[in-house]
Each structure stands twice: as C-alpha cells, then as structure tokens.
Design a protein around this motif. Structure first.
Motif, PDB file in Angstrom:
ATOM      1  N   LYS A 230      35.172 -23.022 -15.529  1.00  0.00           N
ATOM      2  CA  LYS A 230      33.747 -23.356 -15.561  1.00  0.00           C
ATOM      3  C   LYS A 230      33.141 -22.963 -16.904  1.00  0.00           C
ATOM      4  CE  LYS A 230      30.944 -22.937 -12.242  1.00  0.00           C
ATOM      5  NZ  LYS A 230      30.077 -22.413 -11.150  1.00  0.00           N
ATOM      6  N   GLN A 231      33.483 -21.784 -17.364  1.00  0.00           N
ATOM      7  CA  GLN A 231      32.963 -21.350 -18.656  1.00  0.00           C
ATOM      8  C   GLN A 231      33.545 -22.190 -19.782  1.00  0.00           C
ATOM      9  OE1 GLN A 231      33.920 -17.318 -20.028  1.00  0.00           O
ATOM     10  NE2 GLN A 231      31.757 -17.014 -20.466  1.00  0.00           N
ATOM     11  N   GLY A 232      34.823 -22.575 -19.647  1.00  0.00           N
ATOM     12  CA  GLY A 232      35.424 -23.430 -20.657  1.00  0.00           C
ATOM     13  C   GLY A 232      34.744 -24.784 -20.746  1.00  0.00           C
ATOM     14  N   TRP A 233      34.377 -25.357 -19.590  1.00  0.00           N
ATOM     15  CA  TRP A 233      33.654 -26.633 -19.624  1.00  0.00           C
ATOM     16  C   TRP A 233      32.288 -26.458 -20.275  1.00  0.00           C
ATOM     17  CZ3 TRP A 233      33.122 -31.518 -19.942  1.00  0.00           C
ATOM     18  CH2 TRP A 233      31.880 -32.109 -19.666  1.00  0.00           C
ATOM     19  N   ALA A 234      31.601 -25.351 -19.972  1.00  0.00           N
ATOM     20  CA  ALA A 234      30.298 -25.104 -20.592  1.00  0.00           C
ATOM     21  C   ALA A 234      30.433 -25.014 -22.106  1.00  0.00           C
ATOM     22  CB  ALA A 234      29.685 -23.825 -20.027  1.00  0.00           C
ATOM     23  N   PHE A 235      31.471 -24.334 -22.575  1.00  0.00           N
ATOM     24  CA  PHE A 235      31.685 -24.238 -24.019  1.00  0.00           C
ATOM     25  C   PHE A 235      32.075 -25.598 -24.603  1.00  0.00           C
ATOM     26  CE2 PHE A 235      31.527 -19.738 -23.391  1.00  0.00           C
ATOM     27  CZ  PHE A 235      31.223 -19.198 -24.620  1.00  0.00           C
ATOM     28  N   SER A 236      32.864 -26.360 -23.864  1.00  0.00           N
ATOM     29  CA  SER A 236      33.229 -27.699 -24.337  1.00  0.00           C
ATOM     30  C   SER A 236      31.997 -28.567 -24.529  1.00  0.00           C
ATOM     31  CB  SER A 236      34.191 -28.365 -23.352  1.00  0.00           C
ATOM     32  OG  SER A 236      35.387 -27.660 -23.220  1.00  0.00           O
ATOM     33  N   TRP A 237      31.130 -28.563 -23.530  1.00  0.00           N
ATOM     34  CA  TRP A 237      29.932 -29.413 -23.573  1.00  0.00           C
ATOM     35  C   TRP A 237      28.984 -28.973 -24.691  1.00  0.00           C
ATOM     36  CZ3 TRP A 237      29.056 -34.021 -22.459  1.00  0.00           C
ATOM     37  CH2 TRP A 237      27.787 -34.530 -22.170  1.00  0.00           C
ATOM     38  N   ARG A 238      28.788 -27.660 -24.824  1.00  0.00           N
ATOM     39  CA  ARG A 238      27.898 -27.173 -25.868  1.00  0.00           C
ATOM     40  C   ARG A 238      28.486 -27.414 -27.255  1.00  0.00           C
ATOM     41  NH1 ARG A 238      26.083 -21.196 -24.306  1.00  0.00           N
ATOM     42  NH2 ARG A 238      28.266 -21.038 -23.671  1.00  0.00           N
ATOM     43  N   SER A 239      29.782 -27.245 -27.389  1.00  0.00           N
ATOM     44  CA  SER A 239      30.426 -27.500 -28.685  1.00  0.00           C
ATOM     45  C   SER A 239      30.282 -28.961 -29.073  1.00  0.00           C
ATOM     46  CB  SER A 239      31.906 -27.116 -28.621  1.00  0.00           C
ATOM     47  OG  SER A 239      32.072 -25.759 -28.285  1.00  0.00           O
ATOM     48  N   LEU A 240      30.478 -29.847 -28.105  1.00  0.00           N
ATOM     49  CA  LEU A 240      30.347 -31.271 -28.386  1.00  0.00           C
ATOM     50  C   LEU A 240      28.926 -31.628 -28.797  1.00  0.00           C
ATOM     51  CD1 LEU A 240      31.456 -34.162 -28.396  1.00  0.00           C
ATOM     52  CD2 LEU A 240      30.937 -34.262 -25.954  1.00  0.00           C
ATOM     53  N   MET A 241      27.935 -31.079 -28.100  1.00  0.00           N
ATOM     54  CA  MET A 241      26.549 -31.375 -28.451  1.00  0.00           C
ATOM     55  C   MET A 241      26.235 -30.887 -29.863  1.00  0.00           C
ATOM     56  SD  MET A 241      25.251 -33.091 -26.029  1.00  0.00           S
ATOM     57  CE  MET A 241      26.898 -33.810 -25.853  1.00  0.00           C
ATOM     58  N   ALA A 242      26.737 -29.712 -30.222  1.00  0.00           N
ATOM     59  CA  ALA A 242      26.513 -29.198 -31.575  1.00  0.00           C
ATOM     60  C   ALA A 242      27.157 -30.105 -32.609  1.00  0.00           C
ATOM     61  CB  ALA A 242      27.068 -27.776 -31.695  1.00  0.00           C
ATOM     62  N   ALA A 243      28.379 -30.569 -32.334  1.00  0.00           N
ATOM     63  CA  ALA A 243      29.064 -31.446 -33.283  1.00  0.00           C
ATOM     64  C   ALA A 243      28.347 -32.781 -33.414  1.00  0.00           C
ATOM     65  CB  ALA A 243      30.516 -31.656 -32.836  1.00  0.00           C
ATOM     66  N   GLU A 244      27.864 -33.333 -32.289  1.00  0.00           N
ATOM     67  CA  GLU A 244      27.181 -34.625 -32.352  1.00  0.00           C
ATOM     68  C   GLU A 244      25.830 -34.520 -33.061  1.00  0.00           C
ATOM     69  OE1 GLU A 244      28.995 -36.912 -28.411  1.00  0.00           O
ATOM     70  OE2 GLU A 244      26.911 -36.244 -28.436  1.00  0.00           O
ATOM     71  N   ILE A 245      25.163 -33.382 -32.940  1.00  0.00           N
ATOM     72  CA  ILE A 245      23.877 -33.212 -33.605  1.00  0.00           C
ATOM     73  C   ILE A 245      24.044 -33.095 -35.116  1.00  0.00           C
ATOM     74  CG2 ILE A 245      21.949 -31.592 -33.913  1.00  0.00           C
ATOM     75  CD1 ILE A 245      22.119 -31.010 -30.917  1.00  0.00           C
ATOM     76  N   ILE A 246      25.046 -32.332 -35.552  1.00  0.00           N
ATOM     77  CA  ILE A 246      25.208 -32.069 -36.980  1.00  0.00           C
ATOM     78  C   ILE A 246      25.910 -33.215 -37.685  1.00  0.00           C
ATOM     79  CG2 ILE A 246      26.310 -30.535 -38.652  1.00  0.00           C
ATOM     80  CD1 ILE A 246      25.881 -28.260 -36.712  1.00  0.00           C
ATOM     81  N   ALA A 247      26.983 -33.728 -37.086  1.00  0.00           N
ATOM     82  CA  ALA A 247      27.808 -34.757 -37.738  1.00  0.00           C
ATOM     83  C   ALA A 247      27.432 -36.125 -37.192  1.00  0.00           C
ATOM     84  CB  ALA A 247      29.294 -34.476 -37.490  1.00  0.00           C
ATOM     85  N   SER A 248      26.989 -37.002 -38.074  1.00  0.00           N
ATOM     86  CA  SER A 248      26.611 -38.355 -37.668  1.00  0.00           C
ATOM     87  C   SER A 248      27.316 -39.364 -38.559  1.00  0.00           C
ATOM     88  CB  SER A 248      25.092 -38.548 -37.768  1.00  0.00           C
ATOM     89  OG  SER A 248      24.654 -38.357 -39.095  1.00  0.00           O
ATOM     90  N   SER A 249      27.800 -40.415 -37.916  1.00  0.00           N
ATOM     91  CA  SER A 249      28.484 -41.483 -38.641  1.00  0.00           C
ATOM     92  C   SER A 249      28.505 -42.720 -37.751  1.00  0.00           C
ATOM     93  CB  SER A 249      29.916 -41.059 -38.989  1.00  0.00           C
ATOM     94  OG  SER A 249      30.656 -42.140 -39.506  1.00  0.00           O
ATOM     95  N   PRO A 250      28.406 -43.910 -38.337  1.00  0.00           N
ATOM     96  CA  PRO A 250      28.501 -45.126 -37.508  1.00  0.00           C
ATOM     97  C   PRO A 250      29.809 -45.220 -36.744  1.00  0.00           C
ATOM     98  CG  PRO A 250      27.620 -45.641 -39.681  1.00  0.00           C
ATOM     99  CD  PRO A 250      28.089 -44.228 -39.736  1.00  0.00           C
ATOM    100  N   ASP A 251      30.876 -44.635 -37.313  1.00  0.00           N
ATOM    101  CA  ASP A 251      32.175 -44.688 -36.632  1.00  0.00           C
ATOM    102  C   ASP A 251      32.209 -43.824 -35.379  1.00  0.00           C
ATOM    103  OD1 ASP A 251      33.050 -46.347 -38.650  1.00  0.00           O
ATOM    104  OD2 ASP A 251      33.883 -44.704 -39.842  1.00  0.00           O
ATOM    105  N   LEU A 252      31.316 -42.849 -35.282  1.00  0.00           N
ATOM    106  CA  LEU A 252      31.319 -41.936 -34.136  1.00  0.00           C
ATOM    107  C   LEU A 252      30.529 -42.476 -32.955  1.00  0.00           C
ATOM    108  CD1 LEU A 252      30.789 -38.526 -35.983  1.00  0.00           C
ATOM    109  CD2 LEU A 252      32.891 -39.371 -34.951  1.00  0.00           C
ATOM    110  N   GLY A 253      29.715 -43.488 -33.175  1.00  0.00           N
ATOM    111  CA  GLY A 253      28.869 -43.979 -32.101  1.00  0.00           C
ATOM    112  C   GLY A 253      27.692 -43.043 -31.866  1.00  0.00           C
TER     113      GLY A 253
END
Length: 308
Positions: A230-253
């Motif tokens: 459960k904690q691993g999923w929480a970290f996965s989701w938060r890590s992904l949100m941080a990456a999507e907020i900072i890194a943007s590219s048309p290739d990433l959608g």
C-alpha cells in the motif's frame, strides 16, 4: 439387588476414569462454545444495510464539502481566479468529457502508475527477502533502503531527465526509485514479525530455501508485506505525479500531473481543481478496488475479520 446396582453405579461415577471423561466432555463443550463465539457470520448483509454503512457516509461527506465550498464562494472570501465555484469545475469536467480527453488524462497516468508499481513489486519483493534473510546484506543495504524511502520522490526527477531524457523510461525510473524501498522495507518488517517457532517448524519439516520462503516466510509476513505494498503504491503514484508535473513533452502525452501543470500555466483554477480531484479519485479507487479486498482476504484467512 437394587441397592447393589446403585452402589456399583455410584462407584463407577466416582472413579478416576469417569471424572476424566467428564472433564474431557466439559472441555469439549467449552471449546465448541468458544468456536461458536469466534465463528464469522456467513449470512449476506442486506443491500440496504450495505448502502447505509458504506455508501451514505462518503456521499454525505462529499455533499458537505460541496456545500461549504459553495458557501465560501458566495461569501466572496477570495476572487474567482483563486477560488472557483463548484459549477466552474464541473464545467471543466463536462468540456473534457465532450472533447474526449477526460479518460485519456486518467488512462495515461493510471497505466504508467500500475506498470511502474508492478515493476517495483517484481524488484522489491526479492530484494526484501534478501535483506531480511542475509545478515551481511541487511547491514549493507538496510540503512540505504530506509534513507531512500525518506527521500522525496521529486528529487529523482532532474537526474532521471538528464540520464534518460524526456520519455517513459524516465517516468518508470522515478516510480521505481520511489516505490521499491517501500515494498522491500514492508516485506522486511513483516518477516521480522514472524515468530521464530514458525521458522524452526518449517525447517524441521523440510521447508528450506525457496520452498521455505514460499510456504513459511511469505505467508507469515503477509500483513506487513501488504502494508508495504500500500505504501509502495502511494509512493508510485506520488512519484509519477511529480515527474509529470516537472517533465513535459509532446511525446509523453498529457497525464493528470501535466494537466495540473497546464492549469497553473494557464492560470485556470477550475482546471487545477479538476486535476486535483482526478488524482484524488484515482487514489481512492485503487485502494477500494485492490487493496481493501486484499486486506479483507488476509484478515478473513486469519480469522480476524469481525462483522459489525
């Protein structure tokens, strides 16, 4: 003759064998009564009761939040560009649905998050077993895992972009660096809580090596392991949100994190609120659909699930 029979009968009732039989019978009755008390009710809960207990409370809470939100808007505590009305956010939802982008936002992030979590599960599980069972590895890697778990996931985004570029590999790397330590540490904590008697009994019966890990260690560590998941999923989701907020590219959608960042760049608070609500909704849905059933199954298998 009758008195003789009565004397013999009395002698039998007072014999040690008869007393032992009566004691055994009393213990059996007591054990049956305790089992009956511990038995979980198998009757299906009526639909109305289920709705009242599980659906009405969260719906009521959401309704109260919306009411308070609307009252704050009517009170003009903040301008519209800072605190939009619930109807404005609903308009964003409706527009995204009509344009066909709403489900794309959700699926882009959910597919990355679930795949990254599965990769973290595949890496963190054997790593946790190794750390828990090998003393040297635990002394060498254990503190590092604890340190990585406390490190904010957003710190991995800049080096991941430099190393891997703006692509999905960068996203998965950030997810793994955030989730693997939680999965591994959860399994280590679960293994540490296994009674040593279980491990010795397993070795006595020949459950050693991989067989012992599968039949003794993993079932015994399941509660702690599930907490780590459960904690691993929480970290996965938060890590992904941080990456999507900072890194943007048309290739990433455009995922939910990028939707949040687009709302900030466009100074559109309704879009920002929409992204926040969708991120929250996905987190709640994953917990209700995946982890809550797993928890109930673990509790039921251990006789700890009590109906209320």
């Amino acid at each position: 003759m009758a008195s003789t029979d009565t004397g013999v009968h009395t002698e039998k009732d007072g014999s040690p064998a008869a007393e032992q039989t009566q004691d055994a019978y009393g213990l059996a009755v007591l054990e049956a009564g305790l089992d009956a008390l511990d038995a979980v009710q198998a009757d299906r809960t009526p639909l109305r009761e289920t709705l009242i207990r599980k659906v009405v409370p969260p719906v009521t809470a959401v309704a109260l939040v919306l009411v308070v939100w609307q009252l704050l808007v009517w009170a003009d505590l903040a301008p519209d560009y800072k605190l939009p009305a619930p109807s404005d956010v609903w308009g964003e939802v409706r527009d995204a649905w009509v344009q066909g982008t709403l489900l794309d936002y959700i699926w882009t992030s959910v597919s990355r998050g679930l795949l990254g979590f599965l990769l973290a599960l595949a890496i963190g599980t054997p790593l946790g077993l190794l750390v828990a069972r090998v003393t040297f590895v635990r002394a060498a890697i254990g503190p590092i895992l604890s340190g990585l778990q406390s490190l904010p996931s957003v710190a991995w985004v800049p080096p991941a972009v430099i190393w891997l570029g703006l692509n999905d590999k960068m996203m998965y790397a950030v997810i793994l660096l955030g989730a693997v330590p939680s999965v591994a540490n959860g399994l280590v904590a679960g293994i540490d809580q296994i009674p040593p008697l279980f491990l010795r009994a397993g070795r006595t019966m020949g459950a050693t090596g991989l067989r012992g890990a599968w039949h003794i260690v993993m079932p015994g560590a399941l509660p702690g392991y599930l907490a780590g998941l459960k904690q691993g999923w929480a970290f996965s989701w938060r890590s992904l949100m941080a990456a999507e907020i900072i890194a943007s590219s048309p290739d990433l959608g455009v995922g939910l994190g990028q939707l949040l960042e687009n709302g900030r760049n466009n100074s559109s608070m309704p879009q920002v609120f929409l992204a926040i609500f969708l991120i929250l909704l996905v987190g709640i849905a994953i917990d209700l659909l995946i982890f809550s059933p797993l928890e109930r199954w673990v509790l039921r298998s251990r006789g700890l699930l009590v109906t209320r």
